[in-house]
Design a protein around this motif. Structure first.
Motif, PDB file in Angstrom:
ATOM      1  N   ARG A   1     -27.686  27.953 -22.636  1.00 59.42           N
ATOM      2  CA  ARG A   1     -26.614  27.412 -21.798  1.00 59.42           C
ATOM      3  C   ARG A   1     -26.369  28.234 -20.537  1.00 59.42           C
ATOM      4  O   ARG A   1     -26.013  27.682 -19.491  1.00 59.42           O
ATOM      5  CB  ARG A   1     -25.325  27.319 -22.612  1.00 59.42           C
ATOM      6  CG  ARG A   1     -24.137  26.825 -21.807  1.00 59.42           C
ATOM      7  CD  ARG A   1     -22.971  26.428 -22.665  1.00 59.42           C
ATOM      8  NE  ARG A   1     -21.845  25.975 -21.853  1.00 59.42           N
ATOM      9  CZ  ARG A   1     -20.800  25.315 -22.320  1.00 59.42           C
ATOM     10  NH1 ARG A   1     -20.729  25.036 -23.628  1.00 59.42           N
ATOM     11  NH2 ARG A   1     -19.816  24.939 -21.521  1.00 59.42           N
ATOM     12  N   THR A   2     -26.557  29.538 -20.609  1.00 62.47           N
ATOM     13  CA  THR A   2     -26.179  30.417 -19.502  1.00 62.47           C
ATOM     14  C   THR A   2     -27.403  31.057 -18.864  1.00 62.47           C
ATOM     15  O   THR A   2     -28.268  31.597 -19.555  1.00 62.47           O
ATOM     16  CB  THR A   2     -25.224  31.521 -19.987  1.00 62.47           C
ATOM     17  OG1 THR A   2     -24.080  30.922 -20.596  1.00 62.47           O
ATOM     18  CG2 THR A   2     -24.771  32.384 -18.823  1.00 62.47           C
TER      19      THR A   2
ATOM     20  N   GLY B   1     -21.929  23.737 -14.789  1.00 63.45           N
ATOM     21  CA  GLY B   1     -22.142  24.151 -13.413  1.00 63.45           C
ATOM     22  C   GLY B   1     -21.223  25.260 -12.956  1.00 63.45           C
ATOM     23  O   GLY B   1     -21.348  25.757 -11.828  1.00 63.45           O
ATOM     24  N   ASP B   2     -20.288  25.677 -13.808  1.00 66.25           N
ATOM     25  CA  ASP B   2     -19.390  26.772 -13.447  1.00 66.25           C
ATOM     26  C   ASP B   2     -20.174  28.087 -13.370  1.00 66.25           C
ATOM     27  O   ASP B   2     -21.097  28.317 -14.152  1.00 66.25           O
ATOM     28  CB  ASP B   2     -18.273  26.904 -14.484  1.00 66.25           C
ATOM     29  CG  ASP B   2     -17.354  25.690 -14.503  1.00 66.25           C
ATOM     30  OD1 ASP B   2     -17.292  24.984 -13.481  1.00 66.25           O
ATOM     31  OD2 ASP B   2     -16.721  25.446 -15.549  1.00 66.25           O
ATOM     32  N   PHE B   3     -19.786  28.949 -12.439  1.00 63.74           N
ATOM     33  CA  PHE B   3     -20.451  30.235 -12.315  1.00 63.74           C
ATOM     34  C   PHE B   3     -19.443  31.313 -11.959  1.00 63.74           C
ATOM     35  O   PHE B   3     -18.355  31.050 -11.447  1.00 63.74           O
ATOM     36  CB  PHE B   3     -21.556  30.180 -11.256  1.00 63.74           C
ATOM     37  CG  PHE B   3     -21.072  30.056  -9.837  1.00 63.74           C
ATOM     38  CD1 PHE B   3     -20.775  31.177  -9.069  1.00 63.74           C
ATOM     39  CD2 PHE B   3     -20.898  28.803  -9.245  1.00 63.74           C
ATOM     40  CE1 PHE B   3     -20.332  31.068  -7.763  1.00 63.74           C
ATOM     41  CE2 PHE B   3     -20.446  28.679  -7.939  1.00 63.74           C
ATOM     42  CZ  PHE B   3     -20.159  29.818  -7.196  1.00 63.74           C
TER      43      PHE B   3
ATOM     44  N   THR C   1     -18.112  26.533  -8.816  1.00 60.04           N
ATOM     45  CA  THR C   1     -18.836  25.482  -9.519  1.00 60.04           C
ATOM     46  C   THR C   1     -19.978  24.973  -8.656  1.00 60.04           C
ATOM     47  O   THR C   1     -19.790  24.720  -7.457  1.00 60.04           O
ATOM     48  CB  THR C   1     -17.907  24.302  -9.876  1.00 60.04           C
ATOM     49  OG1 THR C   1     -16.827  24.771 -10.685  1.00 60.04           O
ATOM     50  CG2 THR C   1     -18.672  23.229 -10.646  1.00 60.04           C
ATOM     51  N   ILE C   2     -21.147  24.862  -9.244  1.00 59.77           N
ATOM     52  CA  ILE C   2     -22.299  24.249  -8.577  1.00 59.77           C
ATOM     53  C   ILE C   2     -22.353  22.790  -9.021  1.00 59.77           C
ATOM     54  O   ILE C   2     -22.706  22.487 -10.170  1.00 59.77           O
ATOM     55  CB  ILE C   2     -23.607  24.983  -8.930  1.00 59.77           C
ATOM     56  CG1 ILE C   2     -23.514  26.464  -8.555  1.00 59.77           C
ATOM     57  CG2 ILE C   2     -24.788  24.333  -8.201  1.00 59.77           C
ATOM     58  CD1 ILE C   2     -24.744  27.273  -8.951  1.00 59.77           C
ATOM     59  N   ARG C   3     -22.014  21.896  -8.116  1.00 58.92           N
ATOM     60  CA  ARG C   3     -22.032  20.471  -8.425  1.00 58.92           C
ATOM     61  C   ARG C   3     -23.393  19.878  -8.085  1.00 58.92           C
ATOM     62  O   ARG C   3     -24.251  20.553  -7.517  1.00 58.92           O
ATOM     63  CB  ARG C   3     -20.914  19.763  -7.667  1.00 58.92           C
ATOM     64  CG  ARG C   3     -19.512  20.238  -8.071  1.00 58.92           C
ATOM     65  CD  ARG C   3     -18.433  19.535  -7.272  1.00 58.92           C
ATOM     66  NE  ARG C   3     -17.103  19.904  -7.775  1.00 58.92           N
ATOM     67  CZ  ARG C   3     -16.444  20.986  -7.401  1.00 58.92           C
ATOM     68  NH1 ARG C   3     -16.993  21.823  -6.517  1.00 58.92           N
ATOM     69  NH2 ARG C   3     -15.248  21.254  -7.901  1.00 58.92           N
ATOM     70  N   HIS C   4     -23.578  18.617  -8.425  1.00 60.20           N
ATOM     71  CA  HIS C   4     -24.854  17.954  -8.136  1.00 60.20           C
ATOM     72  C   HIS C   4     -25.110  17.952  -6.634  1.00 60.20           C
ATOM     73  O   HIS C   4     -24.248  17.569  -5.840  1.00 60.20           O
ATOM     74  CB  HIS C   4     -24.848  16.526  -8.679  1.00 60.20           C
ATOM     75  CG  HIS C   4     -24.871  16.459 -10.172  1.00 60.20           C
ATOM     76  ND1 HIS C   4     -26.019  16.667 -10.917  1.00 60.20           N
ATOM     77  CD2 HIS C   4     -23.873  16.242 -11.070  1.00 60.20           C
ATOM     78  CE1 HIS C   4     -25.741  16.560 -12.208  1.00 60.20           C
ATOM     79  NE2 HIS C   4     -24.440  16.303 -12.336  1.00 60.20           N
TER      80      HIS C   4
ATOM     81  N   TRP D   1     -30.283  25.758  -7.524  1.00 60.75           N
ATOM     82  CA  TRP D   1     -29.721  24.478  -7.116  1.00 60.75           C
ATOM     83  C   TRP D   1     -29.597  23.524  -8.306  1.00 60.75           C
ATOM     84  O   TRP D   1     -30.270  23.678  -9.325  1.00 60.75           O
ATOM     85  CB  TRP D   1     -30.534  23.842  -5.989  1.00 60.75           C
ATOM     86  CG  TRP D   1     -31.897  23.367  -6.382  1.00 60.75           C
ATOM     87  CD1 TRP D   1     -32.237  22.140  -6.863  1.00 60.75           C
ATOM     88  CD2 TRP D   1     -33.120  24.107  -6.301  1.00 60.75           C
ATOM     89  NE1 TRP D   1     -33.586  22.069  -7.092  1.00 60.75           N
ATOM     90  CE2 TRP D   1     -34.154  23.258  -6.744  1.00 60.75           C
ATOM     91  CE3 TRP D   1     -33.434  25.403  -5.874  1.00 60.75           C
ATOM     92  CZ2 TRP D   1     -35.481  23.666  -6.798  1.00 60.75           C
ATOM     93  CZ3 TRP D   1     -34.757  25.813  -5.937  1.00 60.75           C
ATOM     94  CH2 TRP D   1     -35.767  24.958  -6.385  1.00 60.75           C
ATOM     95  N   ARG D   2     -28.740  22.537  -8.099  1.00 60.41           N
ATOM     96  CA  ARG D   2     -28.508  21.508  -9.125  1.00 60.41           C
ATOM     97  C   ARG D   2     -28.786  20.152  -8.480  1.00 60.41           C
ATOM     98  O   ARG D   2     -28.089  19.733  -7.564  1.00 60.41           O
ATOM     99  CB  ARG D   2     -27.080  21.571  -9.625  1.00 60.41           C
ATOM    100  CG  ARG D   2     -26.787  20.680 -10.838  1.00 60.41           C
ATOM    101  CD  ARG D   2     -25.336  20.854 -11.265  1.00 60.41           C
ATOM    102  NE  ARG D   2     -25.048  20.127 -12.492  1.00 60.41           N
ATOM    103  CZ  ARG D   2     -23.840  20.031 -13.056  1.00 60.41           C
ATOM    104  NH1 ARG D   2     -22.797  20.646 -12.460  1.00 60.41           N
ATOM    105  NH2 ARG D   2     -23.649  19.358 -14.155  1.00 60.41           N
ATOM    106  N   GLY D   3     -29.836  19.475  -8.971  1.00 61.16           N
ATOM    107  CA  GLY D   3     -30.242  18.219  -8.362  1.00 61.16           C
ATOM    108  C   GLY D   3     -29.308  17.060  -8.684  1.00 61.16           C
ATOM    109  O   GLY D   3     -28.360  17.188  -9.428  1.00 61.16           O
TER     110      GLY D   3
END
Length: 371
Positions: free
Chosen positions: A187-188, A256-258, A303-306, A369-371
């Motif tokens: 998960r991390t 997506g939280d960091f 947060t890393i969003r799409h 990145w988060r697609g």
């Protein structure tokens, strides 16, 4: 996940190198030195016979080749035996052939000088316990291990990540390195980008030492405790010649939280797909590693969003002697803005290639990145 192209390309480039092909030869021959001594003596006899039979065709330089070859594979005491034999052979031949073989005195001076140089090199290797090409092979292994620790673990879709590392003036070792880990439940993702003081080869040994320790800490410590543990480790090392900076990020691959924290390191940047803008992550500032005892290293949350991306980098990417630091950051973001039109893949290497410091400093970039 995107391929870590910078590290893969280097491995392909070095895999077929002569040092790597001889990697196992040095240790094998070091266990049978008298076999090598006998071999070089026989080669010397053959060379002497060739000069005696064809003095106008076989040059004195053939002895120089034997001198260098023996110096690469023999330790000093055995090398001295070969060199004494070579010198006697050359002296006797020169006296016997006389005018039939020209440039004898000059060739003898050059050969003796080469012997002295190779004896010094052999003695230097013997002091550190390596013989032949095993020393170079060991350095190749150290370099590859340092780079291997920077390889990012596989990530689930739609996540992607890349790391690019470039050393000052193309040296094999650099003061910048990356360690990465993914938790056992997957998960991390944790990544630490570290910049050891100095650059190139002068910082390479400290990078190797520190990368192993920090790689062991990553994933074992709490997210908030990693930089504190790294700081304590450097304080225990008592490095008189330097310090280190670091940025550590932990990303929850489900939400997506960091969290991100710094130890005297340049602030990371986040690209927000919604606004199409870059944002400096300037919270979570802490002091340099290895300088202050019981230092506090706060964390910034996000947060890393799409469609979003996170970029970490070392100071070599943004610093230039004739520019202010803010100008270097603006320059990097301008380059990133033009590159991301085709996606984030390959962005890390492009930012390294377009670094403000050019080839004069170590450079490292990590892109998540988060697609």
């Amino acid at each position: 996940m995107a391929t870590n192209e910078s590290i893969v390309s280097r491995r392909a480039r070095y895999a077929a190198g002569p040092v790597r092909r001889l990697r196992m030869l040095g240790p094998t021959l070091s266990h049978s030195p008298w076999v090598l001594v006998t071999f070089f003596v026989l080669v010397s006899v053959c060379a002497g016979a060739g000069i005696f039979i064809w003095p106008d065709r076989v040059p004195w330089g053939v002895y120089g080749l034997i001198v260098v070859a023996a110096g690469l594979f023999l330790e000093p005491r055995f090398l001295l035996v070969v060199y004494i034999g070579l010198f006697l052979s050359m002296a006797i031949l020169g006296a016997y052939l006389g005018s039939a073989k020209t440039t004898t005195a000059g060739a003898q001076v050059v050969t003796v000088a080469t012997m002295a140089l190779m004896m010094w090199l052999s003695h230097a290797r013997a002091q550190v316990g390596v013989v032949g090409v095993s020393g170079e092979s060991m350095l190749v292994d150290m370099r590859d291990r340092l780079r291997a620790q920077g390889e990012l673990p596989p990530l689930p879709a739609p996540w992607g990540a890349e790391v690019a590392l470039e050393s000052a003036y193309g040296d094999g070792f650099a003061g910048d390195f990356v360690v990465a880990s993914r938790s056992t439940d997957g998960r991390t993702l944790e990544i630490a980008l570290v910049d050891v003081s100095g650059k190139g080869r002068e910082a390479g040994t400290r990078s190797l030492l520190l990368s192993g320790a920090l790689g062991g800490l990553l994933g074992e410590m709490s997210q908030g405790g990693f930089l504190q543990s790294a700081n304590n480790h450097l304080l225990r090392l008592r490095w008189g010649e330097g310090f280190a900076t670091a940025v550590h990020v932990a990303v929850d691959l489900e939400s997506g939280d960091f969290t991100i924290g710094y130890a005297g390191h340049p602030a990371g940047v986040q690209f927000a797909a919604g606004s199409g803008r870059w944002r400096m992550l300037e919270g979570g500032r802490g002091p340099l590693l290895g300088v202050i005892e019981q230092a506090d290293f706060p964390r910034e949350h996000g947060t890393i969003r799409h469609g979003d991306a996170l970029v970490l980098y070392s100071d070599g990417v943004i610093e230039a002697r004739d520019k202010a630091l803010v100008d270097g950051i603006d320059r990097m973001l301008g380059r990133a803005e033009s590159f991301i039109r085709t996606g984030f893949e390959g962005l890390a290497q492009r930012l390294c290639d377009q670094a403000a410091a050019g080839l004069g400093d170590d450079r490292a970039v990590v892109v998540i990145w988060r697609g």
